[in-house]
Design a protein around this motif. Sequence first.
Motif, PDB file in Angstrom:
ATOM      1  N   HIS A 183       0.674  -1.301   0.350  1.00 41.11           N
ATOM      2  CA  HIS A 183      -0.169   0.213  -0.271  1.00 41.11           C
ATOM      3  C   HIS A 183       1.051   1.559   0.040  1.00 41.11           C
ATOM      4  N   PRO A 184       0.993   1.538  -0.899  1.00 38.12           N
ATOM      5  CA  PRO A 184       2.602   3.054  -1.079  1.00 38.12           C
ATOM      6  C   PRO A 184       1.869   4.051  -1.055  1.00 38.12           C
ATOM      7  N   HIS A 185       0.481   4.081  -1.826  1.00 37.11           N
ATOM      8  CA  HIS A 185      -0.312   4.864  -1.988  1.00 37.11           C
ATOM      9  C   HIS A 185      -0.633   5.165  -0.678  1.00 37.11           C
ATOM     10  N   VAL A 186      -0.915   4.731  -0.032  1.00 40.14           N
ATOM     11  CA  VAL A 186      -1.874   5.156   1.312  1.00 40.14           C
ATOM     12  C   VAL A 186      -0.162   5.593   2.605  1.00 40.14           C
ATOM     13  N   LEU A 187       0.352   4.638   2.402  1.00 41.22           N
ATOM     14  CA  LEU A 187       1.966   5.256   2.762  1.00 41.22           C
ATOM     15  C   LEU A 187       2.406   6.820   2.753  1.00 41.22           C
ATOM     16  N   ALA A 188       2.775   6.431   2.051  1.00 40.03           N
ATOM     17  CA  ALA A 188       2.222   7.794   1.322  1.00 40.03           C
ATOM     18  C   ALA A 188       1.511   9.629   1.320  1.00 40.03           C
ATOM     19  N   GLU A 189      -0.046   8.867   1.154  1.00 44.88           N
ATOM     20  CA  GLU A 189      -0.698  10.524   1.734  1.00 44.88           C
ATOM     21  C   GLU A 189      -0.632  10.387   2.740  1.00 44.88           C
ATOM     22  N   MET A 190      -0.189   8.922   4.218  1.00 48.15           N
ATOM     23  CA  MET A 190      -0.193   9.227   5.444  1.00 48.15           C
ATOM     24  C   MET A 190       0.680  10.432   5.967  1.00 48.15           C
ATOM     25  N   ALA A 191       1.915   9.960   5.164  1.00 50.28           N
ATOM     26  CA  ALA A 191       3.310  10.495   5.300  1.00 50.28           C
ATOM     27  C   ALA A 191       3.299  11.978   5.102  1.00 50.28           C
ATOM     28  N   VAL A 192       2.568  12.644   4.265  1.00 45.31           N
ATOM     29  CA  VAL A 192       2.395  13.593   3.857  1.00 45.31           C
ATOM     30  C   VAL A 192       0.809  14.940   4.258  1.00 45.31           C
ATOM     31  N   ASN A 193       0.013  14.090   4.924  1.00 48.34           N
ATOM     32  CA  ASN A 193      -1.017  14.369   5.383  1.00 48.34           C
ATOM     33  C   ASN A 193       0.039  14.793   7.182  1.00 48.34           C
ATOM     34  N   ARG A 194       0.732  13.701   7.639  1.00 45.54           N
ATOM     35  CA  ARG A 194       1.584  13.844   9.010  1.00 45.54           C
ATOM     36  C   ARG A 194       2.427  15.447   8.619  1.00 45.54           C
ATOM     37  N   LEU A 195       3.042  15.380   7.316  1.00 48.78           N
ATOM     38  CA  LEU A 195       4.187  16.453   7.611  1.00 48.78           C
ATOM     39  C   LEU A 195       3.665  18.000   7.407  1.00 48.78           C
ATOM     40  N   LEU A 196       2.127  17.798   6.738  1.00 52.20           N
ATOM     41  CA  LEU A 196       0.557  19.362   6.916  1.00 52.20           C
ATOM     42  C   LEU A 196       0.758  19.030   8.011  1.00 52.20           C
ATOM     43  N   ASP A 197       0.254  18.228   8.764  1.00 50.50           N
ATOM     44  CA  ASP A 197      -0.365  18.261  11.067  1.00 50.50           C
ATOM     45  C   ASP A 197       1.685  19.272  11.073  1.00 50.50           C
ATOM     46  N   ARG A 198       1.985  18.529  11.043  1.00 49.05           N
ATOM     47  CA  ARG A 198       3.149  19.236  11.839  1.00 49.05           C
ATOM     48  C   ARG A 198       3.167  20.842  11.328  1.00 49.05           C
ATOM     49  N   LEU A 199       3.821  20.860  10.532  1.00 51.21           N
ATOM     50  CA  LEU A 199       3.603  22.783   9.826  1.00 51.21           C
ATOM     51  C   LEU A 199       2.479  22.964  10.710  1.00 51.21           C
ATOM     52  N   ALA A 200       0.845  22.303  10.550  1.00 51.65           N
ATOM     53  CA  ALA A 200       0.043  23.539  11.158  1.00 51.65           C
ATOM     54  C   ALA A 200      -0.100  23.576  12.524  1.00 51.65           C
ATOM     55  N   HIS A 201       0.461  22.072  12.843  1.00 50.48           N
ATOM     56  CA  HIS A 201       0.759  22.994  14.708  1.00 50.48           C
ATOM     57  C   HIS A 201       1.436  21.699  15.508  1.00 50.48           C
ATOM     58  N   PRO A 202       2.202  22.642  15.479  1.00 50.29           N
ATOM     59  CA  PRO A 202       4.391  22.457  15.735  1.00 50.29           C
ATOM     60  C   PRO A 202       4.058  22.069  16.909  1.00 50.29           C
ATOM     61  N   ALA A 203       2.943  22.397  17.881  1.00 50.38           N
ATOM     62  CA  ALA A 203       3.479  21.636  19.025  1.00 50.38           C
ATOM     63  C   ALA A 203       2.884  21.173  19.467  1.00 50.38           C
ATOM     64  N   LYS A 204       1.854  20.310  18.894  1.00 49.69           N
ATOM     65  CA  LYS A 204       1.189  18.774  19.631  1.00 49.69           C
ATOM     66  C   LYS A 204       2.218  18.004  19.126  1.00 49.69           C
ATOM     67  N   ARG A 205       1.378  16.845  20.062  1.00 52.62           N
ATOM     68  CA  ARG A 205       1.859  15.386  19.982  1.00 52.62           C
ATOM     69  C   ARG A 205       1.169  14.897  19.144  1.00 52.62           C
ATOM     70  N   PHE A 206       2.131  14.100  18.708  1.00 52.35           N
ATOM     71  CA  PHE A 206       1.805  12.666  17.659  1.00 52.35           C
ATOM     72  C   PHE A 206       2.219  11.857  17.811  1.00 52.35           C
ATOM     73  N   ARG A 207       1.195  10.317  17.273  1.00 50.75           N
ATOM     74  CA  ARG A 207       2.109   9.315  17.368  1.00 50.75           C
ATOM     75  C   ARG A 207       2.879   9.077  16.252  1.00 50.75           C
ATOM     76  N   ARG A 208       4.113   9.180  17.175  1.00 53.44           N
ATOM     77  CA  ARG A 208       5.580   8.886  15.763  1.00 53.44           C
ATOM     78  C   ARG A 208       5.605   7.304  15.145  1.00 53.44           C
ATOM     79  N   ARG A 209       4.998   6.439  15.744  1.00 46.89           N
ATOM     80  CA  ARG A 209       5.483   5.165  14.558  1.00 46.89           C
ATOM     81  C   ARG A 209       3.978   4.554  14.543  1.00 46.89           C
ATOM     82  N   GLN A 210       3.736   4.444  12.655  1.00 49.47           N
ATOM     83  CA  GLN A 210       2.690   3.780  12.059  1.00 49.47           C
ATOM     84  C   GLN A 210       2.905   2.640  11.098  1.00 49.47           C
TER      85      GLN A 210
END
Length: 328
Positions: free
Chosen positions: A281-308
């Motif tokens: 499922h490379p498409h799913v992994l890539a979409e998840m990675a981009v969305n996490r990158l964007l979430d990190r940009l939008a919410h730099p102080a927010k805590r996220f689960r690091r490993r998926q």
Amino acid sequence: MRDVAREANVSVKTVSRVHNNDPHVAPDTRDRVEAAIRRMGYLPNTLATTFRDGRSAVIGIAVPDIGDPYFSAIVREVDRTAAQHHMLTVVAGIGGDPSQERARVEALMSRRLSGLIMAPVTNDQSYLLPWVDQAPIIFIDRRPTRLAVDSFTTDDEQGAFDGTAHLLAHGHRRVAFLGDTLSLATTAARLTGYRRALHEAERPWSPELVVMDGATRGGAALAVQTLACLPEPPTALLSSNARCTIALAPLLRNLGLAVVSFGDFPMSDVLEPAVTILDQHPHVLAEMAVNRLLDRLAHPAKRFRRRQVLAATLVERDSCRLPVTTRP
């Protein structure tokens, strides 16, 4: 931007707010500004944005091999998802030489990216520490070492276990493993899953059934020849990645081995026989990675689960159904 503001009879700040999709702009004002943008063919000055914000609206992608079907699928999906957010991508191939990774990735990061998505080839990414606080760094396919950042990976061990168990369930008692190099954590984990499946099925571990350097046609042909010359040759084979399976493709019709491939590739379903795969499922992994990158940009102080970790899905086709009696 000043010309658009004058054309629409609004302030420059209002034009900027419309461009950035600010929800607080009045609908009639937004319509007027967008109409002015269309009439004038306005494009935002991304270089000015880089100077003002300290980074450009660009996502860097670093993968081992752009030509690899798995990584090319990741690159395409990252680019597609980034485009939906009005961002560009810059791609760098790291290659198989670990000594090249740091230089290539540091060259990317020096371009003041919005963030980086990468699949490493070395066992130490601590060189990225100076950039961790400057831009989101997301790992895909392979986890980072000596660096605490987000990662999106496939469950390599369980996937290989499932693929090997599937071949054993078809009645194959001797299943071979074809890989490229055990220096990669992904291949090593898949070998572990293969061995665990043999152990749980009470099949003996036979080191001679593990053949490497199979990512080229010559290497794959030699591996198959080596297996065929064994006193008790295997009747089935788990290919540890799509590169190895593609290298096997010219031999498939007369191979005499049932095959499961860890990873899909173009036309795997139209070969003769059609190849049973473990879809990563490379498409799913890539979409998840981009969305996490964007979430990190939008919410730099927010805590996220690091490993998926995403499970690989077995897609059964004809290549795993070869009768056990095909080989002596």
